[in-house]
Design a protein around this motif. Structure first.
Motif, PDB file in Angstrom:
ATOM      1  N   ARG A  18      52.562 -33.088  -1.996  1.00 28.31           N
ATOM      2  CA  ARG A  18      51.335 -32.833  -2.836  1.00 28.31           C
ATOM      3  C   ARG A  18      50.175 -33.249  -2.230  1.00 28.31           C
ATOM      4  NH1 ARG A  18      48.779 -34.714  -6.983  1.00 28.31           N
ATOM      5  NH2 ARG A  18      50.267 -36.163  -7.617  1.00 28.31           N
ATOM      6  N   VAL A  23      46.379 -31.801  -3.031  1.00 29.18           N
ATOM      7  CA  VAL A  23      46.435 -30.881  -4.004  1.00 29.18           C
ATOM      8  C   VAL A  23      46.565 -31.826  -5.399  1.00 29.18           C
ATOM      9  CG1 VAL A  23      47.400 -28.956  -5.167  1.00 29.18           C
ATOM     10  CG2 VAL A  23      47.104 -28.818  -2.862  1.00 29.18           C
ATOM     11  N   SER A  24      45.804 -31.474  -6.446  1.00 24.77           N
ATOM     12  CA  SER A  24      46.260 -32.174  -7.711  1.00 24.77           C
ATOM     13  C   SER A  24      47.216 -31.519  -8.532  1.00 24.77           C
ATOM     14  CB  SER A  24      44.779 -31.965  -8.614  1.00 24.77           C
ATOM     15  OG  SER A  24      44.653 -30.518  -9.065  1.00 24.77           O
ATOM     16  N   GLN A  25      47.896 -32.311  -9.234  1.00 22.25           N
ATOM     17  CA  GLN A  25      48.918 -31.864  -9.943  1.00 22.25           C
ATOM     18  C   GLN A  25      48.531 -30.516 -10.857  1.00 22.25           C
ATOM     19  OE1 GLN A  25      50.314 -34.748 -12.841  1.00 22.25           O
ATOM     20  NE2 GLN A  25      51.878 -35.628 -11.219  1.00 22.25           N
ATOM     21  N   LEU A  26      47.407 -30.481 -11.396  1.00 22.69           N
ATOM     22  CA  LEU A  26      46.919 -29.318 -12.132  1.00 22.69           C
ATOM     23  C   LEU A  26      46.769 -27.936 -11.352  1.00 22.69           C
ATOM     24  CD1 LEU A  26      46.019 -27.842 -14.835  1.00 22.69           C
ATOM     25  CD2 LEU A  26      43.773 -28.735 -14.030  1.00 22.69           C
ATOM     26  N   ASP A  27      46.362 -28.305 -10.047  1.00 17.36           N
ATOM     27  CA  ASP A  27      46.213 -26.932  -9.024  1.00 17.36           C
ATOM     28  C   ASP A  27      47.461 -26.632  -8.409  1.00 17.36           C
ATOM     29  OD1 ASP A  27      43.395 -26.929  -9.468  1.00 17.36           O
ATOM     30  OD2 ASP A  27      42.904 -28.261  -7.343  1.00 17.36           O
ATOM     31  N   LEU A  28      48.385 -27.490  -8.543  1.00 14.90           N
ATOM     32  CA  LEU A  28      49.772 -27.136  -7.962  1.00 14.90           C
ATOM     33  C   LEU A  28      50.606 -26.495  -9.421  1.00 14.90           C
ATOM     34  CD1 LEU A  28      52.161 -27.180  -6.055  1.00 14.90           C
ATOM     35  CD2 LEU A  28      52.767 -29.335  -6.562  1.00 14.90           C
ATOM     36  N   ILE A  30      49.290 -24.715 -11.628  1.00 14.28           N
ATOM     37  CA  ILE A  30      48.863 -23.251 -11.622  1.00 14.28           C
ATOM     38  C   ILE A  30      49.139 -22.340 -10.389  1.00 14.28           C
ATOM     39  CG2 ILE A  30      46.555 -21.787 -11.617  1.00 14.28           C
ATOM     40  CD1 ILE A  30      45.117 -24.454 -12.842  1.00 14.28           C
ATOM     41  N   GLU A  31      49.200 -22.811  -9.159  1.00 11.34           N
ATOM     42  CA  GLU A  31      49.837 -22.226  -8.202  1.00 11.34           C
ATOM     43  C   GLU A  31      51.073 -21.654  -8.105  1.00 11.34           C
ATOM     44  OE1 GLU A  31      49.705 -20.229  -4.466  1.00 11.34           O
ATOM     45  OE2 GLU A  31      48.068 -20.836  -5.629  1.00 11.34           O
ATOM     46  N   ALA A  36      51.768 -28.087 -15.931  1.00 11.95           N
ATOM     47  CA  ALA A  36      51.469 -29.718 -15.542  1.00 11.95           C
ATOM     48  C   ALA A  36      52.087 -30.636 -16.040  1.00 11.95           C
ATOM     49  CB  ALA A  36      49.814 -29.837 -15.781  1.00 11.95           C
TER      50      ALA A  36
END
Length: 264
Positions: A18, A23-28, A30-31, A36
């Motif tokens: 990551r 990539v942030s934890q939140l973005d990952l 969501i993806e 989270a």
């Protein structure tokens, strides 16, 4: 004396990928369509992900298939992708496909390399590029060494600084994407070769050309194109690249056809 092979925890590996992808934890989360909180628990070791979760996160992070296997093993799961040799009977379709591509590009040079740029196969047109390459570079041939080593093709590449810039930039990107120690070592070696680094002078062109002087003094100009097995489920097939060098002008095309005995 004995040694113990300590497996890196799945959470640490996932976090490394990551961070490598920035990539942030939140973005990952969501993806990959996970919470989270659950992702945080995986990274800290408070939760062990399922097989489906490992593959979902790996896909979201664009982790190479070989490294997806490592993630699964770290989670105590069986790897998803087999690794057969190119000579395995089940690889017959891959071998046939590669042979057809090599033949189709003749008389234009075309080579097959693996994930660390080792040269596996080449068509007859490639002989032109290997003229005067030192024998020791052909013992265990690596496409980047052959191209940029001072005893390889480098003395015949008219735009060496540009071509070095193109290849080294490409290799740096592969090191970043894959995290491969082998590629990192290869990059350090290639960067130590002489030849300079120069961005493409004319940014109005369609691609970076390779300008190569033939043994008779003719300057041949190529554009390269890369083909891969995009739906491969075997590591060997997934990591093969077929690179063809197409003539960038009519003079180069005519010269290659003449050398091969073709009249059209």
């Amino acid at each position: 004396m004995t040694s113990t092979n300590i497996q890196t925890p799945i959470g640490s590996l996932m976090r490394d990928w990551r961070l490598r992808r920035r990539v942030s934890q939140l973005d990952l989360a969501i993806e990959a369509d996970v919470s989270a909180r659950h992702l945080s628990f995986i990274e800290t070791g408070r939760s062990v992900p399922s097989r489906a979760m490992v593959l979902r996160l790996a896909e979201a992070l664009e982790v190479p298939l070989r490294d997806q296997n490592q993630l699964l093993l770290a989670a105590g799961l069986a790897p998803a992708y087999a690794e057969r040799t190119i000579d395995d009977p089940e690889m017959a379709g891959v071998r046939d496909g590669v042979a057809q591509v090599l033949d189709a590009y003749h008389p234009f040079p075309c080579v097959v390399v693996d994930r660390t740029w080792n040269l596996l196969q080449a068509n007859a047109g490639t002989a032109l590029m290997l003229q005067n390459v030192a024998a020791h570079l052909l013992d265990r041939p690596n496409a980047l060494r052959i191209t940029l080593h001072p005893e390889g093709m480098a003395p015949r590449i008219r735009n060496l600084a540009e071509w070095r810039h193109h290849l080294i930039t490409r290799l740096r990107r592969e090191v970043t994407v894959s995290g491969s120690a082998e590629l990192a070592h290869l990059l350090a070696e290639i960067e130590s070769y002489p030849g300079g680094m120069e961005p493409v002078r004319d940014l109005g062109g369609v691609a970076v050309p390779l300008e190569l002087t033939a043994d008779d003094g003719t300057v041949l100009t190529f554009l390269s194109t890369v083909t891969t097995f995009g739906t491969a489920l075997d590591l060997t097939a997934a990591e093969l690249s077929i690179e063809a060098f197409l003539p960038a002008d009519a003079r180069t095309a005519a010269a290659l056809r003449q050398r091969s005995g073709q009249t059209t």
